[in-house]
Design an enzyme around this catalytic site. Structure first.
Site, mmCIF file in Angstrom:
data_model
loop_
_atom_site.group_PDB
_atom_site.id
_atom_site.type_symbol
_atom_site.label_atom_id
_atom_site.label_comp_id
_atom_site.label_asym_id
_atom_site.label_seq_id
_atom_site.Cartn_x
_atom_site.Cartn_y
_atom_site.Cartn_z
ATOM 1 N N PRO A 2 0.841 -1.206 0.000
ATOM 2 C CA PRO A 2 0.000 0.000 0.000
ATOM 3 C C PRO A 2 0.875 1.254 0.000
ATOM 4 O O PRO A 2 1.782 1.375 0.821
ATOM 5 C CB PRO A 2 -0.783 -0.097 1.313
ATOM 6 C CG PRO A 2 -0.618 -1.506 1.785
ATOM 7 C CD PRO A 2 0.666 -2.001 1.199
ATOM 8 N N GLU A 3 0.621 2.141 -0.932
ATOM 9 C CA GLU A 3 1.367 3.403 -0.963
ATOM 10 C C GLU A 3 0.458 4.511 -0.437
ATOM 11 O O GLU A 3 -0.682 4.257 -0.049
ATOM 12 C CB GLU A 3 1.852 3.676 -2.389
ATOM 13 C CG GLU A 3 2.869 2.608 -2.835
ATOM 14 C CD GLU A 3 3.798 3.093 -3.938
ATOM 15 O OE1 GLU A 3 4.040 4.311 -4.029
ATOM 16 O OE2 GLU A 3 4.269 2.259 -4.710
ATOM 17 N N HIS A 89 -5.029 -14.432 9.562
ATOM 18 C CA HIS A 89 -4.266 -13.249 9.160
ATOM 19 C C HIS A 89 -4.860 -11.949 9.700
ATOM 20 O O HIS A 89 -4.464 -10.859 9.297
ATOM 21 C CB HIS A 89 -4.167 -13.179 7.638
ATOM 22 C CG HIS A 89 -3.500 -14.376 7.040
ATOM 23 N ND1 HIS A 89 -2.250 -14.800 7.446
ATOM 24 C CD2 HIS A 89 -3.902 -15.238 6.088
ATOM 25 C CE1 HIS A 89 -1.930 -15.895 6.755
ATOM 26 N NE2 HIS A 89 -2.911 -16.176 5.930
ATOM 27 N N ARG A 107 1.375 -10.807 5.823
ATOM 28 C CA ARG A 107 2.831 -10.852 5.981
ATOM 29 C C ARG A 107 3.307 -10.242 7.294
ATOM 30 O O ARG A 107 4.475 -10.331 7.629
ATOM 31 C CB ARG A 107 3.494 -10.177 4.774
ATOM 32 C CG ARG A 107 3.186 -10.944 3.487
ATOM 33 C CD ARG A 107 3.833 -10.340 2.279
ATOM 34 N NE ARG A 107 5.284 -10.412 2.338
ATOM 35 C CZ ARG A 107 6.079 -9.917 1.399
ATOM 36 N NH1 ARG A 107 5.559 -9.316 0.357
ATOM 37 N NH2 ARG A 107 7.372 -10.014 1.514
ATOM 38 N N ARG A 151 21.186 17.269 -2.805
ATOM 39 C CA ARG A 151 21.253 15.812 -2.932
ATOM 40 C C ARG A 151 22.048 15.413 -4.175
ATOM 41 O O ARG A 151 21.716 15.817 -5.281
ATOM 42 C CB ARG A 151 19.844 15.213 -3.016
ATOM 43 C CG ARG A 151 18.994 15.522 -1.800
ATOM 44 C CD ARG A 151 19.677 15.004 -0.539
ATOM 45 N NE ARG A 151 18.904 15.351 0.633
ATOM 46 C CZ ARG A 151 18.093 14.502 1.262
ATOM 47 N NH1 ARG A 151 17.969 13.280 0.837
ATOM 48 N NH2 ARG A 151 17.426 14.903 2.326
#
Ligand SMILES: [Zn+2]
Length: 271
Positions: A2-3, A89, A107, A151
């Site tokens: 998930p972003e 889960h 997970r 950077r």
């Protein structure tokens, strides 16, 4: 994984419904990435004031303290009036007088952590190094350009690091760099102001669109209402190795950059 858009869509799917609910019980299942940090019984009786998002964390503000929830690699939250018996889960049930918020996480890289306040060491350990939010008006073009000037790393790696701007994961970094015409390997400090301005606009656009579409990064992503109706983003480059560029027909290329696959058009995206 998930972003940011998926996490924001998750937040919107239950934030209004859970606001002002009282916590009746908190059941934790198998160990997650980090422990809760307090006895689960200590939040019983607290009210949920609201749900905010910071990066990929959901912050459930209680009338005393807060719960930080992270979906990890495979987590999803579902808020419903009642839940079936917890499966193997399901690792958190936050039972309230408005319904049950359940964390499903095969997970177990997700986490539910209690902190006394957002400024506390417990919360800052997780939130302290996050860059600015890209979608709430704090993401300033001039400040972004200044940060990138310092950077030396490749621009895509700088975006993924999350300490300049938060929540631009692999899919959205690839898509935003395509939209801005910037090669992912270009050194961040070498980008001209106009190119940074294009990238800034592209990041906001690609993330906003993903939120509108309900998130895109997990095929089996389930939002907090239990719907799987997520649209796959009409990706320009992501996952399209060898396919013709939608702009110029050049085959899209991919390579491994910092252990993540990067996709780009060699014609449209300049070093
Ligand atoms: Zn192209």
């Amino acid at each position: 994984m998930p972003e940011l858009p998926e996490v924001e869509v998750t937040r919107r799917s239950f934030a209004d419904r859970i606001a002002s609910a009282q916590i009746l019980a908190l059941h934790m299942g198998k160990p997650l990435r980090w422990p809760l940090g307090v006895a689960a019984s200590s939040v019983v009786g607290r009210h949920i004031v609201g749900v905010r998002r910071r990066g990929k964390y959901l912050l459930l503000d209680l009338d005393q303290g807060l719960l930080l929830v992270h979906l990890g690699m495979s987590g999803s939250l579902n808020f419903a009036a009642a839940q079936p018996e917890a499966g193997p889960h399901d690792h958190m049930d936050l039972v309230t007088d408005r319904g049950v918020l359940r964390l499903h996480d095969p997970r177990r890289f997700g986490a539910v952590v209690w902190a006394p306040s957002e400024d506390s060491p417990e919360a800052q350990k997780l939130l302290g190094r996050l860059g600015v939010e890209p979608l709430n008006g704090q993401f300033d073009g001039a400040a972004f350009a200044q940060a990138l000037k310092k950077r030396q790393a490749a621009i895509k790696k700088v975006l993924l690091a999350g300490d300049v701007v938060v929540g631009v994961g692999n899919i959205y970094a690839s898509e935003a760099l395509f939209m801005a015409g910037i090669r992912p390997t270009t050194r961040a400090s070498r980008l001209s102001r106009p190119r940074v301005a294009k990238l800034h606009a592209a990041i906001v656009q690609v993330l906003s669109r993903a939120v509108e579409q309900g998130g895109s990064s997990l095929k089996d992503f389930v939002n907090a209402e239990g719907r799987t109706g997520y649209f796959q983003l009409e990706a320009a480059v992501y996952g399209r190795t060898g396919a013709p560029c939608r702009v110029c027909d050049t085959p899209i290329r991919s390579f491994l950059q910092g252990q993540r696959t990067t996709f780009y058009c060699p014609t449209c995206q300049k070093p």
